[in-house]
Design a protein around this motif. Structure first.
Motif, PDB file in Angstrom:
ATOM      1  N   GLY A  18       0.811  -1.206   0.000  1.00  0.00           N
ATOM      2  CA  GLY A  18       0.000   0.000   0.000  1.00  0.00           C
ATOM      3  C   GLY A  18       0.840   1.249   0.000  1.00  0.00           C
ATOM      4  O   GLY A  18       2.065   1.211   0.106  1.00  0.00           O
ATOM      5  N   ALA A  24      -0.539   8.952  -1.678  1.00  0.00           N
ATOM      6  CA  ALA A  24      -1.826   8.914  -2.380  1.00  0.00           C
ATOM      7  C   ALA A  24      -2.227  10.314  -2.839  1.00  0.00           C
ATOM      8  O   ALA A  24      -2.694  10.494  -3.966  1.00  0.00           O
ATOM      9  CB  ALA A  24      -2.903   8.308  -1.486  1.00  0.00           C
ATOM     10  N   ALA A  39     -12.082   9.445   3.185  1.00  0.00           N
ATOM     11  CA  ALA A  39     -11.942   8.193   3.941  1.00  0.00           C
ATOM     12  C   ALA A  39     -12.961   8.138   5.081  1.00  0.00           C
ATOM     13  O   ALA A  39     -13.605   7.120   5.304  1.00  0.00           O
ATOM     14  CB  ALA A  39     -10.527   8.054   4.488  1.00  0.00           C
ATOM     15  N   PRO A  46      -9.297   3.374   2.476  1.00  0.00           N
ATOM     16  CA  PRO A  46      -8.082   2.612   2.178  1.00  0.00           C
ATOM     17  C   PRO A  46      -8.292   1.117   2.407  1.00  0.00           C
ATOM     18  O   PRO A  46      -8.703   0.708   3.485  1.00  0.00           O
ATOM     19  CB  PRO A  46      -7.047   3.189   3.142  1.00  0.00           C
ATOM     20  CG  PRO A  46      -7.822   3.864   4.209  1.00  0.00           C
ATOM     21  CD  PRO A  46      -9.135   4.271   3.614  1.00  0.00           C
ATOM     22  N   SER A  47      -8.035   0.323   1.379  1.00  0.00           N
ATOM     23  CA  SER A  47      -8.339  -1.104   1.470  1.00  0.00           C
ATOM     24  C   SER A  47      -7.194  -1.949   2.010  1.00  0.00           C
ATOM     25  O   SER A  47      -7.419  -3.068   2.442  1.00  0.00           O
ATOM     26  CB  SER A  47      -8.781  -1.635   0.110  1.00  0.00           C
ATOM     27  OG  SER A  47      -7.762  -1.456  -0.838  1.00  0.00           O
ATOM     28  N   ARG A  58      -2.864   5.100   7.283  1.00  0.00           N
ATOM     29  CA  ARG A  58      -3.704   4.417   6.313  1.00  0.00           C
ATOM     30  C   ARG A  58      -2.823   3.980   5.154  1.00  0.00           C
ATOM     31  O   ARG A  58      -1.901   4.690   4.774  1.00  0.00           O
ATOM     32  CB  ARG A  58      -4.769   5.367   5.769  1.00  0.00           C
ATOM     33  CG  ARG A  58      -5.768   5.835   6.777  1.00  0.00           C
ATOM     34  CD  ARG A  58      -6.748   6.788   6.078  1.00  0.00           C
ATOM     35  NE  ARG A  58      -7.710   7.319   7.002  1.00  0.00           N
ATOM     36  CZ  ARG A  58      -7.876   8.610   7.232  1.00  0.00           C
ATOM     37  NH1 ARG A  58      -7.170   9.503   6.607  1.00  0.00           N
ATOM     38  NH2 ARG A  58      -8.784   9.011   8.097  1.00  0.00           N
ATOM     39  N   TYR A  60      -3.239   2.844   1.139  1.00  0.00           N
ATOM     40  CA  TYR A  60      -4.128   2.779  -0.010  1.00  0.00           C
ATOM     41  C   TYR A  60      -3.545   1.843  -1.062  1.00  0.00           C
ATOM     42  O   TYR A  60      -2.349   1.889  -1.346  1.00  0.00           O
ATOM     43  CB  TYR A  60      -4.303   4.178  -0.621  1.00  0.00           C
ATOM     44  CG  TYR A  60      -5.100   5.097   0.263  1.00  0.00           C
ATOM     45  CD1 TYR A  60      -6.465   5.249   0.064  1.00  0.00           C
ATOM     46  CD2 TYR A  60      -4.508   5.805   1.298  1.00  0.00           C
ATOM     47  CE1 TYR A  60      -7.219   6.087   0.882  1.00  0.00           C
ATOM     48  CE2 TYR A  60      -5.247   6.640   2.117  1.00  0.00           C
ATOM     49  CZ  TYR A  60      -6.599   6.771   1.905  1.00  0.00           C
ATOM     50  OH  TYR A  60      -7.340   7.596   2.721  1.00  0.00           O
ATOM     51  N   ASP A  64      -7.337   1.792  -5.040  1.00  0.00           N
ATOM     52  CA  ASP A  64      -7.835   2.958  -4.298  1.00  0.00           C
ATOM     53  C   ASP A  64      -7.341   4.247  -4.943  1.00  0.00           C
ATOM     54  O   ASP A  64      -8.071   5.233  -5.032  1.00  0.00           O
ATOM     55  CB  ASP A  64      -7.357   2.929  -2.842  1.00  0.00           C
ATOM     56  CG  ASP A  64      -7.832   1.730  -2.055  1.00  0.00           C
ATOM     57  OD1 ASP A  64      -8.838   1.104  -2.446  1.00  0.00           O
ATOM     58  OD2 ASP A  64      -7.168   1.403  -1.042  1.00  0.00           O
TER      59      ASP A  64
END
Length: 181
Positions: A18, A24, A39, A46-47, A58, A60, A64
């Motif tokens: 990520g 991001a 978010a 964020p997955s 977080r 991402y 995402d």
């Protein structure tokens, strides 16, 4: 949640790699404030690793980041955040696998999904000004942006197990968080 929106994504993306929020933001061309708001409100969550309290970063996924880029482009086209939410939810609900073949067209108010050049032409024949977003192009743009930006692997220890405490007992909750660290 938006993991089902983009199947495939980045080569070698197994869901454990990520990008931090700052990365991001840079790749999608948005502010950290926008990222945080989206978010918190569930637009783009964020997955790889969601926030789990203060101090956790977080993470991402590539997918995402493509969603962030598409949302940014729709905002730039003058589409309201409310209509963007509807468009993203519509795409998610379809579980589209060939998303790279879709072009989103907006007249500033409504977002249209076009799957073929003929559908794009049909929209253009209406005579009004429109803005198009080729999602395949957003994929390539994000890949290019991320080529020189840092990624990190989510650790197994990053999984946070929530502790259920009586509602309203803030002091006990703080103590529990400290002892869990």
């Amino acid at each position: 949640m938006q993991g089902v929106l983009f199947q495939g994504g980045e080569p070698g993306d197994d869901g454990s790699v990520g990008y931090r929020g700052v990365t991001a933001c840079h790749a999608a061309g948005i502010t950290y404030r926008q990222l945080d708001y989206w978010a918190r409100t569930g637009l783009v969550v964020p997955s790889v690793r969601p926030a789990s309290g203060s101090g956790t970063a977080r993470l991402y996924s590539f997918r995402d980041m493509v969603v962030l880029k598409v949302v940014k482009r729709l905002l730039d086209a003058g589409v309201s955040l409310q209509n963007i939410r509807k468009a993203i939810e519509a795409l998610r609900s379809r579980g589209v696998e060939d998303l790279a073949q879709i072009t989103l067209i907006s007249d500033g108010t409504t977002v249209y999904e076009c799957r073929s050049p003929e559908e794009v032409v049909d929209l253009l024949q209406g005579g009004q000004g429109v803005f198009g977003i080729a999602i395949g192009g957003a994929f390539k743009e994000i890949q290019g942006s991320l080529a020189h930006l840092p990624a990190e692997r989510a650790e197994v220890t990053d999984v946070v197990v929530p502790v259920l405490l009586p509602v309203g007992d803030e002091l006990a909750a703080r103590r529990a968080r400290r002892s869990a660290s």
